[in-house]
Design an enzyme around this catalytic site. Sequence first.
Site, PDB file in Angstrom:
ATOM      1  N   MET A 134      -8.501 -17.970 -27.518  1.00  0.00           N
ATOM      2  CA  MET A 134      -7.868 -16.401 -27.616  1.00  0.00           C
ATOM      3  C   MET A 134      -6.183 -16.654 -28.690  1.00  0.00           C
ATOM      4  O   MET A 134      -5.391 -16.496 -29.908  1.00  0.00           O
ATOM      5  CB  MET A 134      -7.280 -15.251 -26.628  1.00  0.00           C
ATOM      6  CG  MET A 134      -8.158 -15.210 -26.281  1.00  0.00           C
ATOM      7  SD  MET A 134      -8.386 -14.083 -25.156  1.00  0.00           S
ATOM      8  CE  MET A 134      -9.363 -14.985 -23.422  1.00  0.00           C
ATOM      9  N   THR A 135      -5.443 -17.778 -28.312  1.00  0.00           N
ATOM     10  CA  THR A 135      -3.633 -18.186 -28.328  1.00  0.00           C
ATOM     11  C   THR A 135      -3.977 -19.467 -29.899  1.00  0.00           C
ATOM     12  O   THR A 135      -4.864 -20.104 -29.248  1.00  0.00           O
ATOM     13  CB  THR A 135      -3.163 -18.814 -26.784  1.00  0.00           C
ATOM     14  OG1 THR A 135      -3.456 -17.614 -25.945  1.00  0.00           O
ATOM     15  CG2 THR A 135      -2.106 -19.245 -27.229  1.00  0.00           C
ATOM     16  N   SER A 141       0.034 -13.220 -26.441  1.00  0.00           N
ATOM     17  CA  SER A 141       0.332 -12.147 -25.722  1.00  0.00           C
ATOM     18  C   SER A 141      -0.382 -11.085 -27.163  1.00  0.00           C
ATOM     19  O   SER A 141      -1.224 -10.009 -26.293  1.00  0.00           O
ATOM     20  CB  SER A 141       1.206 -11.353 -25.742  1.00  0.00           C
ATOM     21  OG  SER A 141       1.836 -12.614 -24.149  1.00  0.00           O
ATOM     22  N   PRO A 249     -10.567  -7.104 -18.591  1.00  0.00           N
ATOM     23  CA  PRO A 249     -10.265  -7.003 -16.299  1.00  0.00           C
ATOM     24  C   PRO A 249     -11.147  -8.131 -14.967  1.00  0.00           C
ATOM     25  O   PRO A 249     -10.654  -8.790 -14.614  1.00  0.00           O
ATOM     26  CB  PRO A 249     -11.558  -5.425 -16.352  1.00  0.00           C
ATOM     27  CG  PRO A 249     -11.184  -5.119 -17.879  1.00  0.00           C
ATOM     28  CD  PRO A 249     -10.541  -6.590 -18.409  1.00  0.00           C
ATOM     29  N   GLN A 250     -12.308  -8.290 -16.021  1.00  0.00           N
ATOM     30  CA  GLN A 250     -12.969  -9.698 -14.906  1.00  0.00           C
ATOM     31  C   GLN A 250     -12.517 -10.577 -15.053  1.00  0.00           C
ATOM     32  O   GLN A 250     -11.877 -11.639 -13.785  1.00  0.00           O
ATOM     33  CB  GLN A 250     -14.322 -10.296 -15.370  1.00  0.00           C
ATOM     34  CG  GLN A 250     -14.878 -11.219 -14.431  1.00  0.00           C
ATOM     35  CD  GLN A 250     -16.626 -10.924 -14.235  1.00  0.00           C
ATOM     36  OE1 GLN A 250     -16.639 -10.184 -14.321  1.00  0.00           O
ATOM     37  NE2 GLN A 250     -16.977 -11.972 -14.738  1.00  0.00           N
ATOM     38  N   GLU A 251     -11.566 -11.068 -15.600  1.00  0.00           N
ATOM     39  CA  GLU A 251     -11.364 -12.502 -15.961  1.00  0.00           C
ATOM     40  C   GLU A 251      -9.291 -12.550 -15.188  1.00  0.00           C
ATOM     41  O   GLU A 251      -8.918 -12.861 -14.481  1.00  0.00           O
ATOM     42  CB  GLU A 251     -10.163 -12.916 -17.392  1.00  0.00           C
ATOM     43  CG  GLU A 251      -9.439 -13.531 -17.658  1.00  0.00           C
ATOM     44  CD  GLU A 251      -9.388 -14.329 -19.144  1.00  0.00           C
ATOM     45  OE1 GLU A 251      -9.730 -14.044 -19.660  1.00  0.00           O
ATOM     46  OE2 GLU A 251      -8.431 -15.007 -19.499  1.00  0.00           O
ATOM     47  N   ARG A 252      -8.982 -11.095 -14.821  1.00  0.00           N
ATOM     48  CA  ARG A 252      -7.576 -10.931 -14.378  1.00  0.00           C
ATOM     49  C   ARG A 252      -8.076 -10.853 -12.863  1.00  0.00           C
ATOM     50  O   ARG A 252      -7.534 -11.519 -11.641  1.00  0.00           O
ATOM     51  CB  ARG A 252      -7.155  -9.705 -15.421  1.00  0.00           C
ATOM     52  CG  ARG A 252      -7.030 -10.040 -15.818  1.00  0.00           C
ATOM     53  CD  ARG A 252      -5.873  -8.189 -17.102  1.00  0.00           C
ATOM     54  NE  ARG A 252      -5.331  -9.696 -18.675  1.00  0.00           N
ATOM     55  CZ  ARG A 252      -5.718  -8.724 -19.258  1.00  0.00           C
ATOM     56  NH1 ARG A 252      -5.580  -7.562 -19.513  1.00  0.00           N
ATOM     57  NH2 ARG A 252      -4.895  -9.222 -20.340  1.00  0.00           N
ATOM     58  N   GLY A 349      11.680 -32.200   1.477  1.00  0.00           N
ATOM     59  CA  GLY A 349      11.192 -33.290   0.692  1.00  0.00           C
ATOM     60  C   GLY A 349      10.132 -33.358   0.137  1.00  0.00           C
ATOM     61  O   GLY A 349       9.113 -33.524  -0.344  1.00  0.00           O
ATOM     62  N   GLU A 376       4.176  -9.387 -17.669  1.00  0.00           N
ATOM     63  CA  GLU A 376       4.396  -8.574 -18.492  1.00  0.00           C
ATOM     64  C   GLU A 376       3.862  -7.567 -19.155  1.00  0.00           C
ATOM     65  O   GLU A 376       4.099  -6.398 -19.188  1.00  0.00           O
ATOM     66  CB  GLU A 376       5.993  -8.585 -19.302  1.00  0.00           C
ATOM     67  CG  GLU A 376       6.800  -9.707 -19.194  1.00  0.00           C
ATOM     68  CD  GLU A 376       6.954 -11.060 -18.444  1.00  0.00           C
ATOM     69  OE1 GLU A 376       5.905 -11.708 -18.412  1.00  0.00           O
ATOM     70  OE2 GLU A 376       7.603 -11.099 -17.231  1.00  0.00           O
TER      71      GLU A 376
END
Length: 386
Positions: A134-135, A141, A249-252, A349, A376
Amino acid sequence: MDTNAARPSRPRTVFTPEHEMFREQFRRFVEREIAPHHRDWERAGIVPREVWQKAGAQGFLCTMLDPEYGGAGGDFGHAAIIIEELARVNASGVAFQLHSDIVVPYIGSYASEARKREWLPRMAAGEIIGAIAMTEPGMGSDLKAVRTRAVRDGDHWVINGAKTFISSGQNAGLVIVVCKTDPEAGRRGVSLIAVEEGTPGFTKGRKLEKIGMHAQDTSELFFEDVRVPVGNLIGEENGGFRHLMHQLPQERLVIAVRAATSMETMLEKTIAYTKERQVFGHSVFDFQVHRFKLAQAKAEIAMFRVYVDDCIARHMKGELSGEEAAAAKLLGTEMQNRLLDDFLQMHGGYGYMAEYEIGRAWADARVGRIYGGSSEVMREIIARTL
Ligand SMILES: Cc1cc2nc3c(=O)[nH]c(=O)nc-3n(C[C@H](O)[C@H](O)[C@H](O)COP(=O)(O)OP(=O)(O)OC[C@H]3O[C@@H](n4cnc5c(N)ncnc54)[C@H](O)[C@@H]3O)c2cc1C
């Protein structure tokens, strides 16, 4: 070490005994084929394709896919178990969930029967690894603003454009490319078109160097007069945006499920570490400031576990809304980042050393607030329902 110290006392009810048997089988696979090798893959920047084939041969890929197409015929519970068991050992480079639960569903739901029969059995076998592009360099976004262009020419689509940040980009044998097919029509001018590795004009660019998830190959992809048959259209022409909105929604939820197990596992490890590490004649755990943070973390994680399990259960019934999935991703990844940062701090550390799991998990977790739609964007989705 009390390995159950961080677990919620409330038993989980979302899985059946059959799911739990599947978990045992996959856990053994992870312990044998993945966990001992993951550090090497992080150094190599990629997971070998053979791992996918081994997983495919044992039915651990495409768990939700219909057996008619080579899948395991399970439900999202099986998918969640794969995600959880990979998260338990922080195998962040093994993108089985991207392949099985994000890419394959587009083909299973929207591709033509001929393409399903051609690709899905090979995807279930791990012979073809899937990616979704997609990107673009100038767009992330705002999906409707994609510029990669697909133009119909007789029996072919001709694709031109560039994608970036594509997970499994190097390993991918099949990429679902989000294209503009009607530039004037905004979101109604977007289509999904599958491009196979080796198609002339389709090249893979750099394997991108990241600050975490080092074993996951993330790439630029280029399309220069790439010709694919019209049958490679996934779903309706100009219907791509709708298909994406249906599948996202499934990806999220996938990302939220991973966050929940990551937090539980890292809490357990941090409790063990702080009980053992001595400073000023006490264990780190003896300091109330740390004990209280761990107690707060346990309470918050238990609360998130109930929410995410409810989302899994509702998703299995087909009832999970886009807003609920967005809430799960938003809360899970924000909480994961905050808590893993606290846990790293308690390691001193050593927390910053790559040999310690907490440091790697902390760096791996950071992208959860960005990919799959940023926090966002998740807030925007939820805000629309107010
Ligand atoms: C490791 C990794 C793997 C990835 N894998 C894939 C993949 O497999 N396939 C793929 O297609 N993409 C992938 N991505 C890309 C990822 O989905 C995008 O990075 C993400 O959607 C954000 O897009 P962007 O980077 O262009 O940021 P931008 O869209 O430029 O956003 C910049 C900032 O603006 C904020 N912002 C955006 N919209 C709003 C708004 N409405 N209100 C307020 N703030 C807003 C964002 O939250 C962000 O903070 C991956 C990224 C990474 C880092």
